[in-house]
Motif scaffolding. Structure first.
Motif, PDB file in Angstrom:
ATOM      1  N   THR B 206       0.808  -1.219   0.000  1.00 59.36           N
ATOM      2  CA  THR B 206       0.000   0.000   0.000  1.00 59.36           C
ATOM      3  C   THR B 206       0.841   1.268   0.000  1.00 59.36           C
ATOM      4  O   THR B 206       0.342   2.342  -0.287  1.00 59.36           O
ATOM      5  CB  THR B 206      -0.944   0.040   1.214  1.00 59.36           C
ATOM      6  N   ASP B 207       2.134   1.147   0.337  1.00 58.14           N
ATOM      7  CA  ASP B 207       2.970   2.346   0.360  1.00 58.14           C
ATOM      8  C   ASP B 207       4.023   2.254  -0.743  1.00 58.14           C
ATOM      9  O   ASP B 207       4.779   1.291  -0.809  1.00 58.14           O
ATOM     10  CB  ASP B 207       3.643   2.490   1.720  1.00 58.14           C
ATOM     11  N   TYR B 208       4.042   3.273  -1.608  1.00 57.53           N
ATOM     12  CA  TYR B 208       4.937   3.215  -2.769  1.00 57.53           C
ATOM     13  C   TYR B 208       5.994   4.313  -2.746  1.00 57.53           C
ATOM     14  O   TYR B 208       6.565   4.656  -3.782  1.00 57.53           O
ATOM     15  CB  TYR B 208       4.122   3.266  -4.064  1.00 57.53           C
ATOM     16  N   ILE B 233      -4.788   2.303  -6.947  1.00 55.85           N
ATOM     17  CA  ILE B 233      -5.363   3.536  -6.416  1.00 55.85           C
ATOM     18  C   ILE B 233      -4.374   4.188  -5.453  1.00 55.85           C
ATOM     19  O   ILE B 233      -4.082   5.380  -5.549  1.00 55.85           O
ATOM     20  CB  ILE B 233      -6.700   3.252  -5.710  1.00 55.85           C
ATOM     21  N   SER B 234      -3.838   3.368  -4.525  1.00 55.92           N
ATOM     22  CA  SER B 234      -2.861   3.910  -3.579  1.00 55.92           C
ATOM     23  C   SER B 234      -1.681   4.504  -4.333  1.00 55.92           C
ATOM     24  O   SER B 234      -1.219   5.606  -4.021  1.00 55.92           O
ATOM     25  CB  SER B 234      -2.350   2.806  -2.651  1.00 55.92           C
ATOM     26  N   LYS B 237      -2.483   7.880  -6.129  1.00 58.19           N
ATOM     27  CA  LYS B 237      -2.649   9.007  -5.206  1.00 58.19           C
ATOM     28  C   LYS B 237      -1.287   9.496  -4.715  1.00 58.19           C
ATOM     29  O   LYS B 237      -1.029  10.693  -4.624  1.00 58.19           O
ATOM     30  CB  LYS B 237      -3.517   8.586  -4.016  1.00 58.19           C
ATOM     31  N   GLN B 238      -0.400   8.537  -4.409  1.00 59.50           N
ATOM     32  CA  GLN B 238       0.921   8.926  -3.916  1.00 59.50           C
ATOM     33  C   GLN B 238       1.769   9.520  -5.042  1.00 59.50           C
ATOM     34  O   GLN B 238       2.576  10.413  -4.836  1.00 59.50           O
ATOM     35  CB  GLN B 238       1.614   7.710  -3.273  1.00 59.50           C
ATOM     36  N   GLU B 241       0.926  13.127  -5.402  1.00 59.49           N
ATOM     37  CA  GLU B 241       1.536  13.930  -4.337  1.00 59.49           C
ATOM     38  C   GLU B 241       3.010  14.204  -4.625  1.00 59.49           C
ATOM     39  O   GLU B 241       3.550  15.233  -4.229  1.00 59.49           O
ATOM     40  CB  GLU B 241       1.425  13.206  -2.988  1.00 59.49           C
ATOM     41  N   ALA B 242       3.653  13.244  -5.279  1.00 57.40           N
ATOM     42  CA  ALA B 242       5.094  13.370  -5.502  1.00 57.40           C
ATOM     43  C   ALA B 242       5.411  14.429  -6.558  1.00 57.40           C
ATOM     44  O   ALA B 242       6.530  14.936  -6.622  1.00 57.40           O
ATOM     45  CB  ALA B 242       5.679  12.025  -5.909  1.00 57.40           C
ATOM     46  N   GLY B 243       4.426  14.763  -7.380  1.00 56.91           N
ATOM     47  CA  GLY B 243       4.618  15.826  -8.360  1.00 56.91           C
ATOM     48  C   GLY B 243       5.682  15.540  -9.406  1.00 56.91           C
ATOM     49  O   GLY B 243       6.461  16.412  -9.760  1.00 56.91           O
ATOM     50  N   ALA B 262     -12.117   7.021  -7.351  1.00 53.70           N
ATOM     51  CA  ALA B 262     -11.271   6.921  -6.163  1.00 53.70           C
ATOM     52  C   ALA B 262      -9.906   7.564  -6.385  1.00 53.70           C
ATOM     53  O   ALA B 262      -9.320   8.134  -5.474  1.00 53.70           O
ATOM     54  CB  ALA B 262     -11.101   5.456  -5.763  1.00 53.70           C
TER      55      ALA B 262
END
Lengths: 306, 391
Positions: B206-208, B233-234, B237-238, B241-243, B262
């Motif tokens: 879930t964390d990339y 999806i996770s 979304k991340q 955020e990382a741009g 989602a």
């Protein structure tokens, strides 16, 4: 690998370690002070995440959601302690495991009943979305940076609470000798409820913060619970300092393992096979770390009862 | 206690006798009509990944209701995404319900657990989604049809698209399990540039953050990833955020209509490959999209379209042959004479589709995220395993 990448990965490890610390702190306090194995700690993490998602969706404010997550998890923790856990302190660990496992099922099905089986997604608050450039040209997600800040702040607060306040003295005393502190007139039942609710609040906060960057779904707590157990075994059961060091070790080992192991194998293997083998080994890295720590220090790094 | 019990017993026996007689009589009357076809649908309706099964079911049932053919009966069961449950359900459907056709499984590992046994017992299996390489090559079977694609197809098309776009180097990523490994090899089969880095993530991760840092550091021209379900999806979304300003290419699974809300705005502009899109220009497709939206109040996904096409294929075969004549019915399915939502559709030698695969772009349409076709990646594509199939 460039220096910038290395530092960014260290930050990632730090971030995941600090979130693990929030989980492990409650778990280790409850185990250390009350001698209770609480498998339902992961459910409190989930409760926090769902409370945050629910309130944030209803009010449109992430911050209200975050506050709700802490309040809801603390309340759920206190209720569970009074209704169920209180009866388990004198029972043996197997009974505790059974009862708290039942709590997992109740929490999971209850949440599924309320929210359904579809994952919920939280949006990062406007003020913390996007990324910033740190000194040295490192681009890093602002929200993850905020999580690191929040984790550090909670760690400091917890050390002050345990080390400097009256409640902290009682908690430490309870860890050392339960009968004696009760004999001295401390309301041990109230203290237990308080410690349990505190641990639950930290888990709930971690759930809300992590849920925001990942997803909020039934069963999200159990994988984290396993990691939190690894953390407290490495750190030494009952030790807050151990939980912090253990959590950072696990966070960094996991992150760096995922990044470095495939490139290590690439030195003497074909790329495809190396990434596959490296990835498989990386998922074992923290357990290998745990085994190594236990060989050298069977009570964990800072085990009170080693 | 015995008295009333026998009484009830006798009563049920009487009812059963009467029902049988009535049925026998009614059958005499309808002997000239087509015999009924019973379809057992096993799909994921609860737990993680339920949205895929729900869309499959809703698409399938829409076609069934539109046809209004009283001879087609459908029994729907929930596999909870568990192979052992799927196997149990297929036994039940075959033995107790005596279905003629099985369909509906979303996940390849569940398909591998159910399909070989079902086709060996003489049942037809029409896949609405999962089509693992094992069942396309050496393990192919005359009673097994894939109506969706062969699993590698969308990844191959993504590789072809990356080549067409002139991406000189690609960062490619998938979970470390068989479908993930197939995905990356499928991509590489048609990608002619250089693979800058190949990363396997953990299944269910879930964390990339660590992977995203590697991607940023890689200097690749573009990113290809296959992360089905919640993982995608996770990740997206991340990623937002990382741009990082890098084109993203992937198979349709992470950008399907059921998942887009989602992910949110982060998905806009992403290129994804699929054999279906809601803007494929033909009459059947336009009618399907309108009817689906009318009935379920949401846009159809890839899975809904695949369910719909599967039901229409079965209905078209029922027009031409009796299911009791397995050989004739099989021929009728193989002919695939139905108005596919994809416009053109035919089966290759291993009974997997030969079809066009498109590149879709995620757009925001009146505030709703959806896909529109941006290019055609492959024309009349079969699959890489057809030669190994000896039928």
């Amino acid at each position: 690998m460039s220096m910038i990448l290395l530092i960014e990965q260290l930050l990632n490890g730090l971030q995941s370690g600090l979130m693990l610390f929030l989980m492990a702190a409650g778990l280790t306090l409850v185990f250390g002070v009350m001698g209770l194995i609480n498998l339902a700690h992961g459910s409190l993490y989930m409760v926090g995440a769902f409370a945050c998602a629910g309130v944030a969706a209803a009010t449109g404010s992430f911050w209200l959601g975050l506050a709700a997550s802490i309040a809801a998890a603390a309340a759920a923790g206190a209720i569970v302690e009074v209704a169920v856990i209180r009866r388990l302190y004198r029972r043996d660990h197997l009974d505790q495991v059974l009862a708290t496992f039942a709590l997992i099922l109740i929490f999971s099905e209850g949440t599924r009943w309320l929210y359904g089986s579809f994952p919920l997604y939280l949006n990062v608050p406007e003020a913390l979305s996007g990324s910033v450039t740190l000194p040295g040209g490192i681009r890093y997600s602002l929200f993850r940076l905020a999580i690191i800040g929040a984790g550090l702040a909670v760690a400091v607060g917890l050390f002050l609470l345990i080390g400097k306040t009256r409640i902290g003295v009682q908690v430490r005393a309870g860890e050392a000798d339960r009968e004696m502190i009760a004999a001295l007139g401390v309301d041990i039942r109230r203290l237990y409820t308080l410690v349990f609710a505190l641990g639950a609040a930290l888990a709930g906060m971690a759930g809300a913060l992590v849920g925001t960057i990942q997803s909020v779904q039934v069963g999200m707590g159990e994988p984290v619970l396993i990691l939190a157990f690894v953390v407290i075994v490495i750190g030494g059961i009952g030790s807050i300092k151990g939980a912090l060091i253990g959590a950072l070790l696990v966070g960094l080992t996991d992150t760096m393992g995922r990044v470095l192991l495939p490139s290590v194998f690439e030195l003497f293997m074909e790329t495809s096979a190396a990434t596959s083998v490296g990835a498989a080994l990386a998922s074992m890295a923290i357990y290998i770390l745990m085994a190594l720590v236990l060989i050298v220090k069977p009570g964990g790094l800072f085990g009170a009862r080693a | 206690m015995t008295g009333p019990k026998t009484g009830i017993h006798r009563e049920t026996r009487m009812t059963r006798f009467l029902t049988t007689t009535a049925l026998a009589l009614s059958m005499m009357g309808t002997a000239a009509m087509a015999e009924p076809v019973k379809v057992g649908m096993i799909t994921t309706l609860s737990g993680g990944g339920a949205s895929l099964g729900i869309d499959t079911r809703d698409g399938f049932m829409l076609a069934v209701e539109e046809a209004g053919n009283p001879e087609l009966e459908v029994v729907i069961e929930d596999d909870q995404r568990k192979p052992e449950v799927a196997v149990q359900l297929s036994d039940e459907l075959i033995q107790s319900e005596e279905v003629d056709i099985l369909t509906g499984i979303v996940w390849s590992n569940l398909a591998m657990a159910v399909v070989p046994g079902a086709v060996r017992q003489g049942k037809f299996y029409l896949s609405t989604n999962a089509a693992p390489s094992q069942l396309a090559g050496k393990g192919c079977h005359e009673n097994y049809f894939s109506v969706s694609y062969q699993n590698d197809n969308l990844h191959e098309a993504a590789g072809q698209y990356a080549t067409d776009e002139g991406y000189g180097s690609m960062f490619i990523m998938a979970p470390n399990y068989p479908a993930g490994q197939d995905s990356l090899s499928g991509f590489k089969r048609f990608y002619e540039g250089e693979v800058a880095s190949e990363v396997y993530t953990q299944l269910g991760q879930t964390d990339y953050a660590a992977e995203i840092a590697q991607i940023r550091d890689s200097d690749a021209d573009a990113l290809f990833f296959f992360l089905p379900g919640g993982m995608g999806i996770s990740f997206m979304k991340q990623w937002a955020e990382a741009g990082i300003d890098m084109p993203v290419v992937g198979p349709a699974f992470s950008f399907s209509q059921d998942i887009l809300p989602a992910i949110g705005e982060a998905a806009v502009g992403v290129k994804n490959t699929a054999q279906w899109s809601k803007d494929i220009d033909n009459e059947a497709n336009a009618a399907f999209v309108a009817a689906f939206e009318e009935k379920y109040d949401r846009l159809p996904s890839l899975y809904a379209a695949q369910g719909y096409d599967t039901a229409r294929l079965i209905l078209s075969a029922m027009e031409k042959a009796e299911v009791s004549d397995a050989d004739a019915f099989r021929e009728a399915i193989r002919a695939a004479e139905f108005d596919s939502l994809r416009g053109k559709f035919s089966f290759g030698p291993n009974q997997h589709p030969v079809q066009d695969i498109y590149v879709r772009e995620v757009i925001s349409e009146d505030g709703t995220l959806t896909n529109k076709i941006a290019a055609t990646a492959m024309t009349d594509r079969g699959d890489a395993y057809a030669e190994e199939c000896k039928m």
